[in-house]
Design a protein around this motif. Structure first.
Motif, PDB file in Angstrom:
ATOM      1  N   LYS B   1      32.587  29.123  -5.103  1.00 39.02           N
ATOM      2  CA  LYS B   1      31.541  28.805  -4.126  1.00 39.02           C
ATOM      3  C   LYS B   1      30.651  30.014  -3.932  1.00 39.02           C
ATOM      4  O   LYS B   1      31.132  31.117  -3.706  1.00 39.02           O
ATOM      5  CB  LYS B   1      32.216  28.494  -2.784  1.00 39.02           C
ATOM      6  CG  LYS B   1      31.799  27.200  -2.165  1.00 39.02           C
ATOM      7  CD  LYS B   1      32.521  27.007  -0.821  1.00 39.02           C
ATOM      8  CE  LYS B   1      32.363  25.568  -0.379  1.00 39.02           C
ATOM      9  NZ  LYS B   1      33.027  25.319   0.892  1.00 39.02           N
ATOM     10  N   ALA B   2      29.341  29.820  -4.025  1.00 34.78           N
ATOM     11  CA  ALA B   2      28.428  30.929  -3.810  1.00 34.78           C
ATOM     12  C   ALA B   2      28.451  31.306  -2.337  1.00 34.78           C
ATOM     13  O   ALA B   2      28.687  30.481  -1.452  1.00 34.78           O
ATOM     14  CB  ALA B   2      27.023  30.525  -4.230  1.00 34.78           C
ATOM     15  N   GLY B   3      28.195  32.609  -2.067  1.00 32.82           N
ATOM     16  CA  GLY B   3      28.178  33.087  -0.697  1.00 32.82           C
ATOM     17  C   GLY B   3      26.846  32.809  -0.036  1.00 32.82           C
ATOM     18  O   GLY B   3      26.001  32.085  -0.559  1.00 32.82           O
ATOM     19  N   VAL B   4      26.653  33.413   1.120  1.00 35.21           N
ATOM     20  CA  VAL B   4      25.396  33.284   1.853  1.00 35.21           C
ATOM     21  C   VAL B   4      24.349  34.151   1.147  1.00 35.21           C
ATOM     22  O   VAL B   4      24.616  35.326   0.871  1.00 35.21           O
ATOM     23  CB  VAL B   4      25.560  33.736   3.314  1.00 35.21           C
ATOM     24  CG1 VAL B   4      24.234  33.622   4.050  1.00 35.21           C
ATOM     25  CG2 VAL B   4      26.647  32.910   4.003  1.00 35.21           C
ATOM     26  N   THR B   5      23.207  33.568   0.860  1.00 32.36           N
ATOM     27  CA  THR B   5      22.160  34.278   0.116  1.00 32.36           C
ATOM     28  C   THR B   5      20.941  34.472   0.992  1.00 32.36           C
ATOM     29  O   THR B   5      20.424  33.499   1.563  1.00 32.36           O
ATOM     30  CB  THR B   5      21.764  33.486  -1.141  1.00 32.36           C
ATOM     31  OG1 THR B   5      22.931  33.255  -1.937  1.00 32.36           O
ATOM     32  CG2 THR B   5      20.749  34.265  -1.959  1.00 32.36           C
ATOM     33  N   GLN B   6      20.473  35.722   1.075  1.00 38.05           N
ATOM     34  CA  GLN B   6      19.271  36.019   1.845  1.00 38.05           C
ATOM     35  C   GLN B   6      18.203  36.584   0.915  1.00 38.05           C
ATOM     36  O   GLN B   6      18.500  37.409   0.050  1.00 38.05           O
ATOM     37  CB  GLN B   6      19.566  37.030   2.951  1.00 38.05           C
ATOM     38  CG  GLN B   6      20.448  36.465   4.051  1.00 38.05           C
ATOM     39  CD  GLN B   6      20.578  37.425   5.212  1.00 38.05           C
ATOM     40  OE1 GLN B   6      21.677  37.923   5.498  1.00 38.05           O
ATOM     41  NE2 GLN B   6      19.479  37.675   5.918  1.00 38.05           N
ATOM     42  N   THR B   7      16.986  36.126   1.117  1.00 36.50           N
ATOM     43  CA  THR B   7      15.864  36.657   0.359  1.00 36.50           C
ATOM     44  C   THR B   7      14.677  36.908   1.269  1.00 36.50           C
ATOM     45  O   THR B   7      14.500  36.194   2.273  1.00 36.50           O
ATOM     46  CB  THR B   7      15.432  35.669  -0.761  1.00 36.50           C
ATOM     47  OG1 THR B   7      15.125  34.404  -0.163  1.00 36.50           O
ATOM     48  CG2 THR B   7      16.514  35.513  -1.805  1.00 36.50           C
ATOM     49  N   PRO B   8      13.870  37.938   0.981  1.00 37.63           N
ATOM     50  CA  PRO B   8      14.146  38.962  -0.025  1.00 37.63           C
ATOM     51  C   PRO B   8      15.165  39.979   0.504  1.00 37.63           C
ATOM     52  O   PRO B   8      15.545  39.914   1.662  1.00 37.63           O
ATOM     53  CB  PRO B   8      12.767  39.610  -0.196  1.00 37.63           C
ATOM     54  CG  PRO B   8      12.135  39.490   1.158  1.00 37.63           C
ATOM     55  CD  PRO B   8      12.615  38.169   1.724  1.00 37.63           C
ATOM     56  N   ARG B   9      15.617  40.874  -0.325  1.00 33.72           N
ATOM     57  CA  ARG B   9      16.560  41.897   0.127  1.00 33.72           C
ATOM     58  C   ARG B   9      15.847  43.017   0.876  1.00 33.72           C
ATOM     59  O   ARG B   9      16.388  43.586   1.817  1.00 33.72           O
ATOM     60  CB  ARG B   9      17.309  42.484  -1.061  1.00 33.72           C
ATOM     61  CG  ARG B   9      18.294  41.544  -1.712  1.00 33.72           C
ATOM     62  CD  ARG B   9      19.524  41.275  -0.819  1.00 33.72           C
ATOM     63  NE  ARG B   9      20.127  42.481  -0.289  1.00 33.72           N
ATOM     64  CZ  ARG B   9      20.956  43.276  -0.951  1.00 33.72           C
ATOM     65  NH1 ARG B   9      21.298  42.987  -2.196  1.00 33.72           N
ATOM     66  NH2 ARG B   9      21.467  44.352  -0.374  1.00 33.72           N
ATOM     67  N   TYR B  10      14.644  43.333   0.434  1.00 40.56           N
ATOM     68  CA  TYR B  10      13.870  44.406   1.055  1.00 40.56           C
ATOM     69  C   TYR B  10      12.434  43.956   1.248  1.00 40.56           C
ATOM     70  O   TYR B  10      11.901  43.191   0.441  1.00 40.56           O
ATOM     71  CB  TYR B  10      13.884  45.676   0.189  1.00 40.56           C
ATOM     72  CG  TYR B  10      15.276  46.189  -0.107  1.00 40.56           C
ATOM     73  CD1 TYR B  10      15.950  45.787  -1.259  1.00 40.56           C
ATOM     74  CD2 TYR B  10      15.915  47.060   0.778  1.00 40.56           C
ATOM     75  CE1 TYR B  10      17.231  46.250  -1.516  1.00 40.56           C
ATOM     76  CE2 TYR B  10      17.199  47.524   0.523  1.00 40.56           C
ATOM     77  CZ  TYR B  10      17.858  47.111  -0.633  1.00 40.56           C
ATOM     78  OH  TYR B  10      19.125  47.565  -0.887  1.00 40.56           O
ATOM     79  N   LEU B  11      11.846  44.445   2.341  1.00 38.96           N
ATOM     80  CA  LEU B  11      10.484  44.036   2.683  1.00 38.96           C
ATOM     81  C   LEU B  11       9.821  45.172   3.449  1.00 38.96           C
ATOM     82  O   LEU B  11      10.415  45.745   4.369  1.00 38.96           O
ATOM     83  CB  LEU B  11      10.584  42.803   3.569  1.00 38.96           C
ATOM     84  CG  LEU B  11       9.502  41.731   3.591  1.00 38.96           C
ATOM     85  CD1 LEU B  11       9.078  41.336   2.187  1.00 38.96           C
ATOM     86  CD2 LEU B  11      10.014  40.509   4.335  1.00 38.96           C
ATOM     87  N   ILE B  12       8.590  45.479   3.052  1.00 38.04           N
ATOM     88  CA  ILE B  12       7.805  46.452   3.818  1.00 38.04           C
ATOM     89  C   ILE B  12       6.547  45.752   4.287  1.00 38.04           C
ATOM     90  O   ILE B  12       5.817  45.167   3.486  1.00 38.04           O
ATOM     91  CB  ILE B  12       7.441  47.691   2.966  1.00 38.04           C
ATOM     92  CG1 ILE B  12       8.708  48.392   2.480  1.00 38.04           C
ATOM     93  CG2 ILE B  12       6.570  48.652   3.774  1.00 38.04           C
ATOM     94  CD1 ILE B  12       8.455  49.555   1.541  1.00 38.04           C
ATOM     95  N   LYS B  13       6.314  45.802   5.590  1.00 42.35           N
ATOM     96  CA  LYS B  13       5.153  45.140   6.176  1.00 42.35           C
ATOM     97  C   LYS B  13       4.412  46.122   7.082  1.00 42.35           C
ATOM     98  O   LYS B  13       4.975  47.125   7.541  1.00 42.35           O
ATOM     99  CB  LYS B  13       5.595  43.924   6.999  1.00 42.35           C
ATOM    100  CG  LYS B  13       6.099  42.752   6.173  1.00 42.35           C
ATOM    101  CD  LYS B  13       4.951  42.048   5.502  1.00 42.35           C
ATOM    102  CE  LYS B  13       5.384  40.792   4.801  1.00 42.35           C
ATOM    103  NZ  LYS B  13       4.237  40.096   4.160  1.00 42.35           N
ATOM    104  N   THR B  14       3.177  45.772   7.372  1.00 36.01           N
ATOM    105  CA  THR B  14       2.352  46.589   8.255  1.00 36.01           C
ATOM    106  C   THR B  14       2.358  46.004   9.653  1.00 36.01           C
ATOM    107  O   THR B  14       2.452  44.779   9.815  1.00 36.01           O
ATOM    108  CB  THR B  14       0.912  46.644   7.708  1.00 36.01           C
ATOM    109  OG1 THR B  14       0.949  47.116   6.357  1.00 36.01           O
ATOM    110  CG2 THR B  14       0.029  47.554   8.539  1.00 36.01           C
TER     111      THR B  14
END
Lengths: 115, 112
Positions: B1-14
């Motif tokens: 069973k696949a685990g919990v997946t979050q996307t994206p892993r990294y994000l840079i915003k202003t």
């Protein structure tokens, strides 16, 4: 709402010693108390949990005790090993129908096991 | 069973921008919760969804919102980003009848 206090914030022990982390909660309706381990850069992972109808639970080197009257619960790790080094979080929750609605976490304890 | 997946892993915003984070729960899990993790405040509960309904909400401003789709995938949106929103955002899924919450790897949001 629920408030969870966790102590100590840092704990350093020698390999083979025991480590104890303590938490108190405020809401007497809380009935589920998990402990999570988070290694650097990784996700929190459940290591043990206890429900309010049980006073103690053990899993190999890890044990958790719960005192409902005093509203506190503790994590005990015996025979610590360097791989036990991580941040440990306690949490409290009111569960209904077997599902978590909301976990309130303590601020965490950084455990360092020195070889 | 696949685990919990979050996307994206990294994000840079202003500052002032908005951002949407995604969480795919473990297959069969219908409850998804979101948490903000910062060094100062630890893990703080944002909200929880079950069968597309928000059941519980933490003490965060209205700029933080979320939703859940019919396939249990969840999104979290933060509008008008502030520097203080920089954090690791974690989602967790659980199964009805099982209290264990399984966490994803998180999305590291940096607001500059």
């Amino acid at each position: 709402g629920e408030n969870v206090e966790q102590h100590p914030s840092t704990l350093s022990v020698q390999e083979g010693d025991s480590a104890v982390i303590k938490c108190t909660y405020s809401d007497s309706a809380s009935n589920y108390f998990p402990w999570y381990k988070q290694e650097l850069g990784k996700r929190p992972q459940l290591i043990i949990d206890i429900r309010s109808n049980v006073g103690e639970k053990k899993d190999q080197r890890i044990a958790v005790t719960l005192n409902k009257t005093a509203k506190h619960f503790s994590l005990h790790i015996t025979e610590t090993q360097p791989e036990d080094s991580a941040v440990y979080f306690c949490a409290a929750s009111i569960t209904s129908g077997g599902s978590n609605y909301k976990l309130t976490f303590g601020k965490g304890t950084l455990l360092t096991v020195n070889p | 069973k696949a685990g919990v997946t979050q996307t994206p892993r990294y994000l840079i915003k202003t500052r002032g921008q908005q951002v949407t984070l995604s969480c795919s729960p473990i297959s069969g899990h219908r409850s998804v919760s979101w948490y903000q993790q910062t060094p100062g405040q630890g893990l703080q509960f944002l909200f929880e969804y079950f069968s597309e309904t928000q059941r519980n909400k933490g003490n965060f401003p209205g700029r933080f919102s979320g939703r859940q789709f019919s396939n249990s995938r969840s999104e979290m949106n933060v509008s008008t980003l502030e520097l203080g929103d920089s954090a690791l955002y974690l989602c967790a899924s659980s199964d009805r009848g099982n209290t264990e919450a399984f966490f994803g790897q998180g999305t590291r949001l940096t607001v500059v």
